[in-house]
Design a protein around this motif. Structure first.
Motif, PDB file in Angstrom:
ATOM      1  N   ILE A  93       0.838  -1.201   0.000  1.00  0.00           N
ATOM      2  CA  ILE A  93       0.000   0.000   0.000  1.00  0.00           C
ATOM      3  C   ILE A  93       0.872   1.249   0.000  1.00  0.00           C
ATOM      4  CG2 ILE A  93      -1.644   1.355   1.367  1.00  0.00           C
ATOM      5  CD1 ILE A  93      -2.783  -1.400   2.338  1.00  0.00           C
ATOM      6  N   LEU A  94       1.856   1.307   0.886  1.00  0.00           N
ATOM      7  CA  LEU A  94       2.679   2.513   1.034  1.00  0.00           C
ATOM      8  C   LEU A  94       3.550   2.797  -0.194  1.00  0.00           C
ATOM      9  CD1 LEU A  94       3.786   2.180   4.755  1.00  0.00           C
ATOM     10  CD2 LEU A  94       2.118   3.784   3.799  1.00  0.00           C
ATOM     11  N   TYR A  95       4.132   1.761  -0.776  1.00  0.00           N
ATOM     12  CA  TYR A  95       5.016   1.957  -1.932  1.00  0.00           C
ATOM     13  C   TYR A  95       4.254   2.053  -3.248  1.00  0.00           C
ATOM     14  CZ  TYR A  95       9.297   1.213   0.741  1.00  0.00           C
ATOM     15  OH  TYR A  95      10.339   1.343   1.611  1.00  0.00           O
ATOM     16  N   GLY A  96       3.067   1.483  -3.302  1.00  0.00           N
ATOM     17  CA  GLY A  96       2.271   1.531  -4.528  1.00  0.00           C
ATOM     18  C   GLY A  96       3.023   0.957  -5.710  1.00  0.00           C
ATOM     19  N   ASP A  97       2.942   1.652  -6.843  1.00  0.00           N
ATOM     20  CA  ASP A  97       3.584   1.187  -8.073  1.00  0.00           C
ATOM     21  C   ASP A  97       5.101   1.195  -8.003  1.00  0.00           C
ATOM     22  OD1 ASP A  97       1.093   0.812  -9.168  1.00  0.00           O
ATOM     23  OD2 ASP A  97       1.096   2.701 -10.288  1.00  0.00           O
ATOM     24  N   ALA A  98       5.673   1.921  -7.047  1.00  0.00           N
ATOM     25  CA  ALA A  98       7.137   2.003  -6.921  1.00  0.00           C
ATOM     26  C   ALA A  98       7.729   0.787  -6.205  1.00  0.00           C
ATOM     27  CB  ALA A  98       7.526   3.275  -6.171  1.00  0.00           C
ATOM     28  N   LEU A  99       6.900  -0.056  -5.630  1.00  0.00           N
ATOM     29  CA  LEU A  99       7.413  -1.173  -4.830  1.00  0.00           C
ATOM     30  C   LEU A  99       8.305  -2.121  -5.630  1.00  0.00           C
ATOM     31  CD1 LEU A  99       7.461  -2.674  -2.117  1.00  0.00           C
ATOM     32  CD2 LEU A  99       5.477  -3.966  -2.913  1.00  0.00           C
ATOM     33  N   ARG A 100       7.870  -2.506  -6.787  1.00  0.00           N
ATOM     34  CA  ARG A 100       8.633  -3.467  -7.603  1.00  0.00           C
ATOM     35  C   ARG A 100      10.019  -2.912  -7.941  1.00  0.00           C
ATOM     36  NH1 ARG A 100       9.256  -4.472 -13.190  1.00  0.00           N
ATOM     37  NH2 ARG A 100       9.676  -6.668 -13.603  1.00  0.00           N
ATOM     38  N   VAL A 101      10.071  -1.675  -8.400  1.00  0.00           N
ATOM     39  CA  VAL A 101      11.352  -1.058  -8.753  1.00  0.00           C
ATOM     40  C   VAL A 101      12.226  -0.925  -7.516  1.00  0.00           C
ATOM     41  CG1 VAL A 101      12.435   1.079  -9.573  1.00  0.00           C
ATOM     42  CG2 VAL A 101      10.447   0.152 -10.756  1.00  0.00           C
ATOM     43  N   TYR A 102      11.653  -0.493  -6.401  1.00  0.00           N
ATOM     44  CA  TYR A 102      12.404  -0.335  -5.156  1.00  0.00           C
ATOM     45  C   TYR A 102      13.039  -1.659  -4.729  1.00  0.00           C
ATOM     46  CZ  TYR A 102      13.401   0.107  -0.204  1.00  0.00           C
ATOM     47  OH  TYR A 102      14.035   0.054   1.020  1.00  0.00           O
ATOM     48  N   ILE A 103      12.256  -2.722  -4.696  1.00  0.00           N
ATOM     49  CA  ILE A 103      12.791  -4.019  -4.256  1.00  0.00           C
ATOM     50  C   ILE A 103      13.857  -4.515  -5.220  1.00  0.00           C
ATOM     51  CG2 ILE A 103      12.244  -6.464  -3.931  1.00  0.00           C
ATOM     52  CD1 ILE A 103       9.568  -5.580  -2.734  1.00  0.00           C
ATOM     53  N   ARG A 104      13.580  -4.447  -6.514  1.00  0.00           N
ATOM     54  CA  ARG A 104      14.528  -4.963  -7.507  1.00  0.00           C
ATOM     55  C   ARG A 104      15.842  -4.184  -7.493  1.00  0.00           C
ATOM     56  NH1 ARG A 104      12.599  -7.708 -12.217  1.00  0.00           N
ATOM     57  NH2 ARG A 104      13.770  -6.263 -13.518  1.00  0.00           N
ATOM     58  N   GLU A 105      15.762  -2.866  -7.497  1.00  0.00           N
ATOM     59  CA  GLU A 105      16.965  -2.055  -7.641  1.00  0.00           C
ATOM     60  C   GLU A 105      17.641  -1.754  -6.315  1.00  0.00           C
ATOM     61  OE1 GLU A 105      15.987   1.362 -10.045  1.00  0.00           O
ATOM     62  OE2 GLU A 105      15.578   0.107 -11.808  1.00  0.00           O
ATOM     63  N   GLU A 106      16.918  -1.139  -5.387  1.00  0.00           N
ATOM     64  CA  GLU A 106      17.554  -0.664  -4.163  1.00  0.00           C
ATOM     65  C   GLU A 106      17.773  -1.745  -3.121  1.00  0.00           C
ATOM     66  OE1 GLU A 106      16.140   3.102  -2.678  1.00  0.00           O
ATOM     67  OE2 GLU A 106      15.472   3.652  -4.692  1.00  0.00           O
TER      68      GLU A 106
END
Length: 187
Positions: free
Chosen positions: A51-64
């Motif tokens: 919920i908090l990360y929304g659409d950015a969650l996938r990119v955040y987990i994969r990259e950062e």
């Protein structure tokens, strides 16, 4: 042909299945002999994180979370990063210490000669004949990659293809992660 001393290929694989993310890096010499292997534990975002990360969650987990940690953890630094996910190229171009490429098999007939490189209509894409009998590989580099970097990558791939199957380490990574997941490492 003797493998060039000190050259190493780095293979990066990210796996996404259902709500789990995991990554691994395998560095080999140009004969396919493992020099380093690192992996992340499976990451399963909570409902609140989704919920908090929304659409950015996938990119955040994969990259950062996954890629940054793998790049830092690898002790044997490769001369070239090879990934089987095009989405990783931009991040690797910006954060890795060596050039990244995307590589995949094709069903095209072999090109005329080992080392032959044919530009493709897609920007940064090439067909490369790495060995005398296999189908050419599709090589994709970040769009602003220079011609010398492409030639260097092709040269390493051709040298490695003389004694190993270039894409086979991706299978090893998948099997190693499965062994880790099932606790079969000591068998």
């Amino acid at each position: 042909m003797n493998p060039q001393k000190g050259l190493a290929l780095g293979y990066l694989r990210l796996i996404e299945e259902r709500n789990l993310f995991q990554g691994a890096a395998l560095v080999t010499d140009l004969r396919g002999i493992p020099l380093d292997f690192r992996y992340t534990e499976p990451i399963s975002p909570t409902r609140l994180e989704r919920i908090l990360y929304g659409d950015a969650l996938r990119v955040y987990i994969r990259e950062e979370v996954i890629l940054e940690n793998l790049l830092k953890a690898v002790e044997v630094k490769p001369s070239l990063w090879i990934c089987n996910d095009r989405e990783l190229l931009k991040f690797l171009k910006e954060h890795a210490a060596c050039p990244p490429i995307f590589l995949e098999s094709t069903s095209y007939p072999p090109l005329d000669a080992v080392g032959e490189v044919v530009s493709q209509p897609e920007p940064g894409a090439y067909l490369v004949q790495a060995d005398p009998i296999s189908a050419p590989l599709k090589l994709v580099v970040p769009v602003d990659t220079g011609e010398d970097a492409v030639k260097s990558a092709v040269s390493m791939l051709i040298e490695a293809a003389a004694s190993m199957e270039i894409l086979e380490p991706f299978t090893r990574i998948k099997r190693a992660l499965e062994a880790v997941a099932t606790g079969e490492m000591a068998e």
